[in-house]
Scaffold this active site. Sequence first.
Site, PDB file in Angstrom:
ATOM      1  N   GLU A  52       0.804  -1.231   0.000  1.00 29.60           N
ATOM      2  CA  GLU A  52       0.000   0.000   0.000  1.00 29.60           C
ATOM      3  C   GLU A  52       0.834   1.276   0.000  1.00 29.60           C
ATOM      4  O   GLU A  52       0.835   2.028   0.989  1.00 29.60           O
ATOM      5  CB  GLU A  52      -0.940   0.009   1.214  1.00 29.60           C
ATOM      6  CG  GLU A  52      -1.926  -1.124   1.219  1.00 29.60           C
ATOM      7  CD  GLU A  52      -3.014  -0.963   2.300  1.00 29.60           C
ATOM      8  OE1 GLU A  52      -2.919  -0.016   3.099  1.00 29.60           O
ATOM      9  OE2 GLU A  52      -3.942  -1.776   2.314  1.00 29.60           O
ATOM     10  N   GLU A  60      -5.572  -8.534   1.145  1.00 29.86           N
ATOM     11  CA  GLU A  60      -6.183  -8.058   2.389  1.00 29.86           C
ATOM     12  C   GLU A  60      -7.654  -7.762   2.142  1.00 29.86           C
ATOM     13  O   GLU A  60      -8.013  -7.147   1.134  1.00 29.86           O
ATOM     14  CB  GLU A  60      -5.525  -6.774   2.920  1.00 29.86           C
ATOM     15  CG  GLU A  60      -4.118  -6.968   3.435  1.00 29.86           C
ATOM     16  CD  GLU A  60      -3.553  -5.721   4.109  1.00 29.86           C
ATOM     17  OE1 GLU A  60      -4.350  -4.870   4.570  1.00 29.86           O
ATOM     18  OE2 GLU A  60      -2.325  -5.602   4.163  1.00 29.86           O
TER      19      GLU A  60
HETATM   20  C1  FCB Z   1      -4.220  -2.019   5.671  1.00 33.85           C
HETATM   21  C2  FCB Z   1      -2.828  -2.369   6.133  1.00 33.85           C
HETATM   22  C3  FCB Z   1      -2.799  -3.443   7.199  1.00 33.85           C
HETATM   23  C4  FCB Z   1      -3.893  -3.239   8.207  1.00 33.85           C
HETATM   24  C5  FCB Z   1      -5.220  -3.086   7.520  1.00 33.85           C
HETATM   25  C6  FCB Z   1      -6.382  -2.923   8.469  1.00 33.85           C
HETATM   26  O1  FCB Z   1      -4.230  -0.757   5.129  1.00 33.85           O
HETATM   27  O2  FCB Z   1      -2.047  -2.799   5.052  1.00 33.85           O
HETATM   28  O3  FCB Z   1      -1.522  -3.448   7.797  1.00 33.85           O
HETATM   29  O4  FCB Z   1      -3.604  -2.170   9.020  1.00 33.85           O
HETATM   30  O5  FCB Z   1      -5.185  -1.972   6.673  1.00 33.85           O
END
Ligand code: FCB
Length: 498
Positions: free
Chosen positions: A224, A405
Amino acid sequence: MSVLTRRHLLRRAALSASAGPVAGLSTSTAAATVTGGTLAGCDAGPEADDERRTAPDAQLGLRFPDGFGWGAATSAYQIEGAAKDDGRGESVWDTFSHTPGRTRGGDTGDVAADHYHRYVEDLDLMKELGLRTYRFSISWPRIQADGTGAPNQRGLDFYRRLVDGLHDRGIVPMATLFHWDLPQSLQNTGGWESRDVPYRFADYAEAVFEALGDAVPVWLTINEPKTVVQNGYLHGHHAPGLRDPDAAYLVAHHLQLAHGLAVRALRATGSGSRIGPALNLHPCYPADDAPGVAEATRLYDGYENRLYLDSIFKGAYPADVLADLGPDSRMVRGIRDGDLKIISSPIDLLAVQYYTPIYVTADSGMARKWPTSEADWQQIFPDGMYDTLTRVTRDYGDVPLTVTENGLPTPDRLDGNGTVDDVGRIAFLRDHLAAAHRAISDGVPLESYHVWSLMDNFEWNEGYEQRWGLIYVDFPTQRRVPKRSAHWYRRVIADNTV
Ligand code: FCB
């Protein structure tokens, strides 16, 4: 920088500073509320709809492709602890979390989930879950305490033990090279504002590739970049805690450059492993049909998505974003001949992280359309997952995709029977997986999916308050308890069906 951009950035900062979920809506209610909309395109009848609302762990009967990669994700600073063990240096997150007032309750990652010492127990829990793939990150300051020089063998050995332990249990390792824990020494010499840091990153990546080699079949470069840019350099609520829009986009360029250099470093080793970036993509929708909303939404999409996607897939930054930043911005002045060629080095897969949509107003503000989770920035909208996956395939070709994620924080409590009833998480994951399934049916080459997160952990500036895990961690004792969602996910994996 244009006036529009300044106003837009300030509004974003104000929005992100506002706290608290929508009053009166628990997360499970939120997820249930959205369910009807999410599944509108499916052919199940109204009775099935009722059942879904009352029994979130009931199967929808959506079978995934054979061999689909069911996974879960973590990152080093959020779970490892052992902040001073085996020669680990300090990262910007050690500095930030130890600075009074920066994290909720002054929480730090010093101990976190103590995974560095308890990784064997955690590997066994992953095996019990039936995970096919596990995404973790490597801590740069464990490998190079100061961000340069010979690698620290003890740091490398930890990841070798972890990777071997995964293979022993039939779980495929997926390693992220950078999940925000920049060595503090490099921050002291300019951090990601310095053009030198992407080259230091490539050296570090090379050392890791040499040590772990083909034992890691999938590498992810930068986690990210947008969050580092926005939270670290615009809003200042992540390390290094700055509020400097001009610096922020130079940092974006250097993070992209670091990504490209790491891709090249892997190729130079002759490795057969695959590599790609991990991008959090936010589908941007107009909040209404007021004049100017369409243009504002397009520019928002430029900053949120195309800045990162276009540079990697098309070898060019989006013209509208560059124009908005202006020719005198540090980013535009910082782009050198050949940089975009490096950034657009061919990748093997794209890792997508999806949490929330963004609704844009005519004055470049953001609107809320859906209930939020305990994370006030997260609107629960599973169709956004479908839109994101299909958009990437439509606009950037059929590169293999992995979701690295997706998840939410819920107000989990360990009850007297030793169980955690996180029914809201089950509803959320089920609805997002249904959206992913729909994307696959429509031709998206999605090969795997990772829940954020395997276990409760240090959620950056939110400390330990938000619980994002499938596995509950009782931090005072470090006891692990699989939540109801973990039991549900185990069945999903075993049946390959949601
Ligand atoms: C993302 C991050 C991860 C975690 C989630 C909730 O942006 O990559 O580390 O904090 O959010």
